[in-house]
Design a protein around this motif. Structure first.
Motif, short mmCIF file in Angstrom:
data_model
loop_
_atom_site.label_atom_id
_atom_site.label_comp_id
_atom_site.label_asym_id
_atom_site.label_seq_id
_atom_site.Cartn_x
_atom_site.Cartn_y
_atom_site.Cartn_z
N GLU A 23 0.92 -1.34 0.06
CA GLU A 23 0.11 -0.14 -0.06
C GLU A 23 0.71 1.25 -0.05
O GLU A 23 0.52 2.32 -0.73
CB GLU A 23 -0.78 0.02 1.30
N ASN A 27 0.69 4.05 -2.81
CA ASN A 27 0.41 5.50 -2.67
C ASN A 27 1.57 6.35 -2.74
O ASN A 27 1.34 7.65 -3.33
CB ASN A 27 0.07 5.62 -1.13
N GLU A 31 1.48 9.56 -5.18
CA GLU A 31 1.88 10.75 -4.56
C GLU A 31 2.87 11.60 -5.63
O GLU A 31 2.81 12.88 -5.97
CB GLU A 31 2.53 10.59 -3.20
#
Length: 84
Positions: A23, A27, A31
């Motif tokens: 995860e 992410n 980002e």
């Protein structure tokens, strides 16, 4: 790659119980604004392998750890969750 990352790599390389933090990797890529294909290219991996890493179907092989950390611009310790 900075010396600190090498030291952390040596430490993690010796650990037997580690799990990729899928995860976080997903992410962090988002980002940074990269697609899976773009990030895979930055890390020198295939797009399919990057997808497997992000979805948890595969853990990162130890020889890919530094390049994945560099592509994400993070320390290698961020790529793992300890099972201890």
């Amino acid at each position: 790659m900075c010396l600190t990352r090498y030291k952390k790599f040596d430490m993690l390389h010796g650990m037997l119980k580690t799990v990729t933090n899928h995860e976080y990797i997903k992410n962090r890529r988002k980002e940074l604004g990269f697609s899976q294909k773009e990030m895979a290219a930055k890390a020198g991996l295939s797009a399919a392998l990057w997808s497997y890493i992000e979805t948890g179907k595969r853990n990162i092989r130890t020889d890919y750890i530094p390049s994945v950390a560099d592509a994400l611009n993070v320390g290698i310790d961020k790529l793992f969750i300890s099972n201890n």
